[in-house]
Design an enzyme around this catalytic site. Structure first.
Site, PDB file in Angstrom:
ATOM      1  N   GLU A  58       0.822  -1.205   0.000  1.00  0.00           N
ATOM      2  CA  GLU A  58       0.000   0.000   0.000  1.00  0.00           C
ATOM      3  C   GLU A  58       0.861   1.262   0.000  1.00  0.00           C
ATOM      4  O   GLU A  58       1.886   1.325   0.666  1.00  0.00           O
ATOM      5  CB  GLU A  58      -0.881   0.057   1.247  1.00  0.00           C
ATOM      6  CG  GLU A  58      -1.906  -1.043   1.328  1.00  0.00           C
ATOM      7  CD  GLU A  58      -2.676  -1.000   2.641  1.00  0.00           C
ATOM      8  OE1 GLU A  58      -3.646  -1.749   2.744  1.00  0.00           O
ATOM      9  OE2 GLU A  58      -2.301  -0.228   3.547  1.00  0.00           O
ATOM     10  N   CYS A  81      -3.147   2.352   7.683  1.00  0.00           N
ATOM     11  CA  CYS A  81      -2.129   1.351   7.334  1.00  0.00           C
ATOM     12  C   CYS A  81      -2.692  -0.061   7.363  1.00  0.00           C
ATOM     13  O   CYS A  81      -3.245  -0.495   8.365  1.00  0.00           O
ATOM     14  CB  CYS A  81      -0.960   1.434   8.318  1.00  0.00           C
ATOM     15  SG  CYS A  81      -0.095   2.991   8.261  1.00  0.00           S
TER      16      CYS A  81
END
Length: 348
Positions: free
Chosen positions: A92, A335
């Site tokens: 990511e 996250c």
């Protein structure tokens, strides 16, 4: 697949390769300009390079270690990119726009070893460190897919613990700091750590003016140990001493990240404890962050009035404090959330 990625090489390393091919060293700057300034992803399009050099590049290098799986854009303009590595691992990276700046948030590991109780990054376990090429490729994806075509700030705050991947992270920082690549000033680059004290001490001696952000999240060992298992190895007293040492050696302000979690660390007693442990630390800032709701972790943020009470108490005690509201909640921008969600779909 060609032998290796050209992303992640320093300009000196590329110059050495070119000399071995009997090419002029100045060609390295031309190649870097195509890759980092113009966003070109095909050696054949590097029109000011000799044809034989372009052929050698195609035969010996490739340009990206990552491919785009999906991009999600929030109503607040935050964009999250889900990228796939050669081994099919998912990574990511997040672009966070604000007035006159674009901050890139990149990951440093696939998964995380440290199992913080409020974070989705470690739910599926730790797999491996990211390479220099993969981290720099994350930054390139964010730059090339932004309206401004320019990153102004970079934070190593995505999935993983940067100081657990120390050498690769430091090389990536030196690359993005270079005038030939992104030319992001060191003071606009932030490393976030859960409190790996040996890494903090080593970083203080690197001669880099990078910002250091410490995930604190509690001001007593019992609560912090519950939230962050790393506290058992590196307890608060030692962590705060290392933070002071970093600040004194580098002259840089330390940011203490503090996720506010309902019923855990957000009452006035916790605020009082926080004031006590930061007493006498001149270059310090506390960044308060209401917890991101993560279904798998069963956590939630405090009520707005409790958040403001906590903040106002710190302000009255002279603590430099900011309140950062979550960005990109509608696209799972915290996250690990998008990767976790995508892995469930991918493996189902």
């Amino acid at each position: 697949m060609n032998s290796r990625s050209i992303i992640g090489l320093t300009i000196q390393e590329l110059e050495q390769v070119l000399r071995g091919w009997k090419q002029e060293a100045f060609r390295a700057k031309q190649i870097f300009s195509w890759v980092y300034k113009k966003g070109i992803t095909d050696f054949a399009r590097m029109s000011d390079l000799p044809r034989d050099l372009r052929k050698s590049l195609e035969e010996n290098f490739y340009l990206f270690d990552l491919k785009l799986v999906k991009v999600l854009r929030s109503k607040d303009r935050t964009a999250k990119f889900l990228l796939e590595a050669e081994d099919k691992s998912r990574i990511e990276a997040v672009a966070i726009p604000a007035e006159k700046r674009l901050t890139g948030c990149i990951s440093t590991q696939i998964g995380c070893k440290f199992s913080c109780a409020f974070c989705a990054s470690g739910i599926s376990g730790f797999k491996r460190n990211l390479t220099v090429a993969e981290m720099v490729s994350e930054a390139l994806f964010l730059k090339n897919n932004s309206a401004q075509q320019k990153l102004t700030h970079l934070v190593f705050m995505g999935t993983g613990e940067p100081l657990d991947n120390y050498e690769n992270v430091l090389k990536a920082i030196r690359l993005v700091n270079s005038p030939e690549t992104f030319h992001i000033g060191a003071r606009r680059i932030t490393i976030s750590t859960c409190g790996i004290i040996p890494g903090m001490k080593k970083l203080a001696g690197e001669g880099l003016q990078v910002e250091l952000s410490i995930s604190l999240h509690a001001a007593d060992d019992k609560t912090r140990g519950r939230l962050m298992p790393v506290n058992k190895k590196y307890p608060l007293k030692e962590l705060i001493a290392a933070a002071k040492g970093y600040s004194e050696k580098t002259g840089r302000q330390i940011t203490f990240e503090y996720v506010l979690i309902k019923g855990v660390n957000s009452d006035l007693q916790n605020a009082l404890n926080l004031v006590k442990i930061l007493k006498g630390m001149k270059l310090a800032k506390v960044n308060l962050i209401p917890a991101n709701p993560v279904k798998e972790l069963a956590l939630e943020p405090p009520a707005k009035k409790d958040i403001l009470l906590f903040r106002d108490y710190l302000l009255k005690q002279g603590v430099n404090v900011t309140l950062r509201m979550p960005r990109g909640e509608d696209i799972a921008a915290a996250c690990g959330q998008l990767r976790l969600r995508d892995e469930k779909i991918y493996h189902s």
